[in-house]
Design an enzyme around this catalytic site. Structure first.
Site, PDB file in Angstrom:
ATOM      1  N   ASP A   1      14.625  63.019  33.099  1.00  0.00           N
ATOM      2  CA  ASP A   1      15.762  63.872  33.421  1.00  0.00           C
ATOM      3  C   ASP A   1      15.230  64.937  34.685  1.00  0.00           C
ATOM      4  OD1 ASP A   1      17.992  62.464  32.245  1.00  0.00           O
ATOM      5  OD2 ASP A   1      17.746  63.586  30.347  1.00  0.00           O
TER       6      ASP A   1
ATOM      7  N   LYS B   1      18.273  61.020  21.913  1.00  0.00           N
ATOM      8  CA  LYS B   1      17.176  61.581  22.783  1.00  0.00           C
ATOM      9  C   LYS B   1      16.261  62.182  21.911  1.00  0.00           C
ATOM     10  CE  LYS B   1      19.324  61.745  27.128  1.00  0.00           C
ATOM     11  NZ  LYS B   1      19.513  62.899  28.521  1.00  0.00           N
TER      12      LYS B   1
END
Ligand code: NAP
Length: 304
Positions: free
Chosen positions: A106, A70
């Site tokens: 997210d 990420k």
């Protein structure tokens, strides 16, 4: 049917075997009647650049990115959305012609879950955030963007919490950010003045059991959120529920982050109900495989 017009999407991670995303993303494509496919790819960190450039060369429409890529993936992208830039993490890549745009859905998933599942708005509220890793950064940025008044960050490694504090303060000067070590006595009073308490640590997973926080002051005035979705009810949520708090697990955050990614790629509203059913089925299957009890009721996609 896969043919010459099939658009490609997928997820890269290492390992990737346990991903739940293909089930919900492919269910959404089927529901929308789109000739698209979503495939999981195990990408060794040494091959990350080749994987991202390869996806671009293969004319992918989008990719999800999971651990451990990420942060690292950012250097291969042309542009970042504000949440991705501030959180320093990307979980969704949009292939926009020749440009690769990194997003972080997210945090949006977390906020959507608060709104749709608990009717909770962070504006002018106080939150206690346990953890300062990747999930914590996404949650903290999304809470600050949604107008939270005060964030108290508790983390074992002080340095990571201080870095998170710095990036929130730099980008959201009106947000009060406090940093505490897990044994700080002030935590008890901060629990009392917070409406939202979020566990973003991995404490509570099957491999890391236990409680991330003392439960002394948790009660009916709290919304207690655990970003962990497997097991569906961590010890933290079980204890919070016993004390009368409203509780939510991370399954809906997972659902809504996936729905936002799907919308970014396709430009259409995501078929949430079908994605929720597919995700619940996948969690049930995972529960059976791992010898757990069913994590959720299959019949009610509104409540995973
Ligand atoms: P990460 O970057 O590795 O961060 C892990 C966090 O947990 C750190 O704050 C770490 O503290 C803390 N921690 C771990 N073990 C601990 C222990 N024994 N004692 C005290 N603190 C401990 O991981 P992440 O990506 O943030 O993921 C964390 C959790 O969030 C995982 O369970 C993941 O599955 C979940 N998650 C859920 C979603 C969703 O959509 N629901 C999305 C992303 C992540 P230190 O800084 O001191 O090491």
């Amino acid at each position: 049917m896969i043919d010459g017009n099939t658009r490609l999407t997928g997820i890269i991670g290492y390992p990737i075997e346990h991903t739940l995303s293909p089930a919900m993303q492919n269910a959404a494509f089927a529901e929308a009647g789109l000739n698209w496919i979503y495939v999981p790819f195990s990408v060794d960190p040494d091959h990350l650049a080749a994987a991202v450039n390869g996806a671009k060369a293969l004319n992918f429409a989008g990719l999800n990115v999971t651990m451990p890529h990420k942060k690292e993936v950012i250097k291969y992208l042309d542009e970042l959305s504000a949440p991705a830039r501030i959180a320093g993490a990307v979980n969704t890549i949009q292939f926009d012609g020749d440009r690769l745009v990194g997003h972080n859905t997210d945090g949006q998933g977390f906020i959507d879950s608060l709104k749709h599942d608990a009717g909770f708005s962070p504006r002018e509220k106080n939150a206690l955030l346990i953890g300062a890793g990747g999930a914590a950064r996404s949650v903290a940025v999304s809470l600050a963007m949604s107008g939270i008044r005060q964030l108290a960050v508790i983390n074992r490694t002080a340095d990571k919490a201080l870095k998170l504090q710095e990036s929130i303060k730099d980008n959201f000067p009106d947000c009060i950010v406090k940093v505490l070590s897990p044994d700080d006595e002030k935590i008890v009073s901060l629990q009392s003045e917070s409406q939202l308490i979020v566990n973003t640590t991995s404490i509570g997973m099957l491999t890391n059991p236990g409680l991330p926080l003392g439960m002394e002051r948790i009660g009916p005035s709290h919304l207690v959120y655990d970003v962990i979705y497997f097991p569906a009810e961590t010890e933290f949520l079980r204890e919070a529920k016993k004390r009368g708090a409203e509780t939510l697990n991370g399954a809906r955050m997972l659902l809504y982050q996936g729905a936002t990614a799907w919308q970014i790629w396709t430009g259409r509203p995501a078929p949430i109900a079908e994605m929720a059913v597919a995700l619940t089925d996948e969690l049930e299957l995972k529960g059976k495989v791992d010898g757990q009890s069913k994590p959720a009721a299959r019949t009610n996609p509104d409540r995973i």
